[in-house]
Scaffold this motif. Sequence first.
Motif, mmCIF file in Angstrom:
data_model
loop_
_atom_site.group_PDB
_atom_site.id
_atom_site.type_symbol
_atom_site.label_atom_id
_atom_site.label_comp_id
_atom_site.label_asym_id
_atom_site.label_seq_id
_atom_site.Cartn_x
_atom_site.Cartn_y
_atom_site.Cartn_z
ATOM 1 N N GLU A 100 -2.644 -16.192 54.335
ATOM 2 C CA GLU A 100 -1.766 -16.591 55.226
ATOM 3 C C GLU A 100 -0.421 -15.512 55.207
ATOM 4 O OE1 GLU A 100 -2.320 -18.381 57.857
ATOM 5 O OE2 GLU A 100 -4.348 -18.746 57.001
ATOM 6 N N ALA A 101 -0.331 -15.285 53.933
ATOM 7 C CA ALA A 101 1.013 -14.084 53.711
ATOM 8 C C ALA A 101 0.613 -12.853 54.088
ATOM 9 C CB ALA A 101 1.338 -14.454 52.178
ATOM 10 N N ARG A 102 -0.560 -12.476 54.469
ATOM 11 C CA ARG A 102 -1.097 -11.139 54.747
ATOM 12 C C ARG A 102 -0.265 -10.174 55.552
ATOM 13 N NH1 ARG A 102 -5.663 -9.587 52.835
ATOM 14 N NH2 ARG A 102 -6.594 -11.437 52.650
ATOM 15 N N ASN A 103 0.300 -10.713 56.823
ATOM 16 C CA ASN A 103 1.209 -9.782 57.476
ATOM 17 C C ASN A 103 2.435 -10.496 57.562
ATOM 18 O OD1 ASN A 103 0.453 -12.112 59.253
ATOM 19 N ND2 ASN A 103 -0.049 -10.780 60.943
ATOM 20 N N LEU A 104 3.090 -11.216 56.743
ATOM 21 C CA LEU A 104 4.505 -11.610 56.595
ATOM 22 C C LEU A 104 5.053 -10.474 55.954
ATOM 23 C CD1 LEU A 104 4.466 -15.237 55.469
ATOM 24 C CD2 LEU A 104 5.434 -14.368 57.648
ATOM 25 N N PRO A 105 6.569 -10.270 56.492
ATOM 26 C CA PRO A 105 7.247 -9.273 55.800
ATOM 27 C C PRO A 105 7.146 -9.651 54.066
ATOM 28 C CG PRO A 105 8.288 -9.725 57.634
ATOM 29 C CD PRO A 105 7.214 -10.652 57.491
ATOM 30 N N THR A 106 7.205 -8.533 53.551
ATOM 31 C CA THR A 106 7.225 -8.881 51.994
ATOM 32 C C THR A 106 8.616 -9.630 51.359
ATOM 33 O OG1 THR A 106 5.952 -6.931 51.568
ATOM 34 C CG2 THR A 106 7.252 -7.738 49.850
ATOM 35 N N SER A 107 9.733 -9.435 52.200
ATOM 36 C CA SER A 107 11.073 -10.110 51.929
ATOM 37 C C SER A 107 10.896 -11.585 52.079
ATOM 38 C CB SER A 107 11.924 -9.444 52.727
ATOM 39 O OG SER A 107 11.749 -9.623 54.274
ATOM 40 N N SER A 108 9.832 -12.079 52.865
ATOM 41 C CA SER A 108 9.706 -13.445 53.068
ATOM 42 C C SER A 108 8.510 -14.072 52.134
ATOM 43 C CB SER A 108 9.439 -13.929 54.663
ATOM 44 O OG SER A 108 8.285 -13.357 54.806
ATOM 45 N N HIS A 109 8.040 -13.397 51.266
ATOM 46 C CA HIS A 109 6.991 -13.856 50.528
ATOM 47 C C HIS A 109 7.474 -14.903 49.298
ATOM 48 C CE1 HIS A 109 3.627 -10.824 50.987
ATOM 49 N NE2 HIS A 109 3.784 -11.284 52.215
ATOM 50 N N GLY A 110 8.697 -14.774 48.824
ATOM 51 C CA GLY A 110 9.310 -15.537 48.011
ATOM 52 C C GLY A 110 9.617 -17.047 48.603
ATOM 53 N N ASP A 111 10.294 -16.769 49.897
ATOM 54 C CA ASP A 111 10.218 -18.139 50.600
ATOM 55 C C ASP A 111 9.021 -19.008 50.763
ATOM 56 O OD1 ASP A 111 13.125 -17.910 50.636
ATOM 57 O OD2 ASP A 111 13.082 -17.019 52.616
ATOM 58 N N PHE A 112 8.000 -18.189 51.275
ATOM 59 C CA PHE A 112 6.660 -18.694 51.652
ATOM 60 C C PHE A 112 6.113 -19.332 50.522
ATOM 61 C CE2 PHE A 112 2.090 -17.779 52.332
ATOM 62 C CZ PHE A 112 1.937 -18.547 53.656
ATOM 63 N N GLU A 113 6.104 -18.673 49.188
ATOM 64 C CA GLU A 113 5.418 -19.728 48.057
ATOM 65 C C GLU A 113 6.383 -20.697 47.739
ATOM 66 O OE1 GLU A 113 3.522 -16.361 45.162
ATOM 67 O OE2 GLU A 113 5.648 -15.900 45.116
ATOM 68 N N THR A 114 7.585 -20.380 47.708
ATOM 69 C CA THR A 114 8.533 -21.709 47.430
ATOM 70 C C THR A 114 8.136 -22.880 48.227
ATOM 71 O OG1 THR A 114 10.264 -20.288 46.642
ATOM 72 C CG2 THR A 114 10.933 -22.684 47.287
ATOM 73 N N ALA A 115 7.826 -22.476 49.664
ATOM 74 C CA ALA A 115 7.517 -23.848 50.448
ATOM 75 C C ALA A 115 6.089 -24.375 50.029
ATOM 76 C CB ALA A 115 7.785 -23.531 51.824
ATOM 77 N N LEU A 116 5.071 -23.391 49.816
ATOM 78 C CA LEU A 116 3.967 -23.803 49.626
ATOM 79 C C LEU A 116 3.278 -24.197 48.197
ATOM 80 C CD1 LEU A 116 1.819 -21.336 51.582
ATOM 81 C CD2 LEU A 116 2.209 -23.649 52.343
ATOM 82 N N LEU A 117 3.906 -23.639 47.002
ATOM 83 C CA LEU A 117 3.271 -24.048 46.066
ATOM 84 C C LEU A 117 3.398 -25.665 45.368
ATOM 85 C CD1 LEU A 117 4.081 -20.574 43.934
ATOM 86 C CD2 LEU A 117 1.668 -21.438 44.888
ATOM 87 N N PRO A 118 4.412 -26.228 45.691
ATOM 88 C CA PRO A 118 4.351 -27.582 45.043
ATOM 89 C C PRO A 118 3.240 -28.471 45.833
ATOM 90 C CG PRO A 118 6.785 -26.812 45.828
ATOM 91 C CD PRO A 118 5.556 -25.807 46.315
ATOM 92 N N ASP A 119 3.043 -27.987 47.101
ATOM 93 C CA ASP A 119 1.690 -28.557 47.951
ATOM 94 C C ASP A 119 0.247 -28.306 47.200
ATOM 95 O OD1 ASP A 119 3.323 -30.211 49.548
ATOM 96 O OD2 ASP A 119 3.248 -28.524 50.992
ATOM 97 N N ALA A 120 0.347 -27.210 46.535
ATOM 98 C CA ALA A 120 -0.883 -26.447 46.148
ATOM 99 C C ALA A 120 -1.439 -27.292 45.058
ATOM 100 C CB ALA A 120 -0.751 -25.138 45.610
ATOM 101 N N THR A 121 -0.897 -28.066 44.370
ATOM 102 C CA THR A 121 -1.133 -29.091 42.982
ATOM 103 C C THR A 121 -1.961 -30.368 43.677
ATOM 104 O OG1 THR A 121 0.916 -29.969 42.756
ATOM 105 C CG2 THR A 121 0.268 -27.920 41.574
ATOM 106 N N THR A 122 -1.504 -30.809 44.934
ATOM 107 C CA THR A 122 -1.996 -32.122 45.577
ATOM 108 C C THR A 122 -2.981 -31.783 46.520
ATOM 109 O OG1 THR A 122 0.067 -32.087 46.935
ATOM 110 C CG2 THR A 122 0.230 -32.920 44.751
ATOM 111 N N ARG A 123 -3.044 -30.828 47.320
ATOM 112 C CA ARG A 123 -4.097 -30.574 48.332
ATOM 113 C C ARG A 123 -5.095 -29.712 48.161
ATOM 114 N NH1 ARG A 123 -1.550 -30.584 53.835
ATOM 115 N NH2 ARG A 123 0.765 -31.223 53.725
#
Length: 415
Positions: free
Chosen positions: A128-151
């Motif tokens: 899902e991060a594949r064609n996002l600008p690299t500059s937004s990957h940090g925000d993308f991870e920050t929003a997603l990783l907390p959910d990764a341990t429960t979903r």
Amino acid sequence: MTTSEHPRTATAAVDGGVSAILDAIVALERLTASLAASRAVAVDELRRLIATAAEQDARGGRSGGWDTAVTARRVAATELASALRISESAAQSLLDESAALTTTLPGTHAALREGAVSYAHAIAVVDEARNLPTSSHGDFETALLPDATTRTAAGLRQRARIVRERLHPESIEQRCRQARERRGVRLEPARDGMAWLTAYLPAEAATAAYRRVSEIASSLGGPADDRTLAQRRADVMTDLLYDGVVSGSGTGRGVRAQVLVTVPVLSLLGHDDPTARPTLEGYGPISVEVARRLAAHAPSFTRLLTHPETGTVLSVGRDRYTVPRDLRLWLRVRDETCRFPGCGRGAVSADIDHTIDWQHAGATRHDNLAHLCEAHHRLKHQTAWLVHQAGGGVLEWTAPSGRQYRTDPATRLAC
């Protein structure tokens, strides 16, 4: 022994064992995730080394003609695919995933290394991060990783799509136009004489096609028709694609593609030899019953015996470059697919390559010809991959790394 010294129930004792086994499984999953993180580092190092070698070759004037980045990408994918015995597309995916995890998604890679997420979870983030600008990957991870341990991985992917839409700088209309360029159709053999035919289409086209198939299938139902709706849908789609019309409509038949069926002589005569099954080009073994029906009644199928007919031209020496029609058919039966290691693209849409180039005195003979898809035909001429005909249709390949691989013909034919 008092009652209190015993487990309260037999179920409790079993539950204790189940809990211990589940703990072990969870620990193994964490270890598997950690190993996947280590593999990503190794795979990306392979990519970097091959890229460096390609740059050095280009500076030394040893480039095969491709852009340096293209050469490095193709060599890395083919080296990895051949070494792991996976498809080239799977190898390229592994290279891309590893590069993303180790360079632009460090938070996801760290979670994978610690066993906090599975590889499936990590790849959901990567995809899902594949064609996002690299500059937004940090925000993308920050929003997603907390959910990764429960979903679940599927649940995380669904959440990732929502986050991706919020962060993506391009409109969905623009991305849809780009995605349409990747449309295609894929054939995947399945068990028991079946196969999957999958189409990647624009959503509106796929929806419209499915509704049309469903409407036709629904109209065909009746007391005398014992097929399920799903079976009628499958039959309608087959008729529309195969003939251009639905069976029984009386509107004429379409143009059918040629399909090769190789049938042992004894099978046609009624003798079922389990060691010599009929085969369908692009699929594999089929039942004798189906082969006999195709051989007897289907005009669009070319029936071939396991030994070519007397008189087939197997060589034209140095008289001409063009491969004659009967030899092309013979080679198509022999090879069935592209002959590069691990490639499964059909010979019907591949090039016939002179193993020793025509301009280097290579003859137009069955033992100097083999099918290569367009991508691997170019790879042979543009990179350091080498191939040698070892006899009997066997090809021996040498990778730029020096590792060697062998591909055997799909069908052994008398010469």
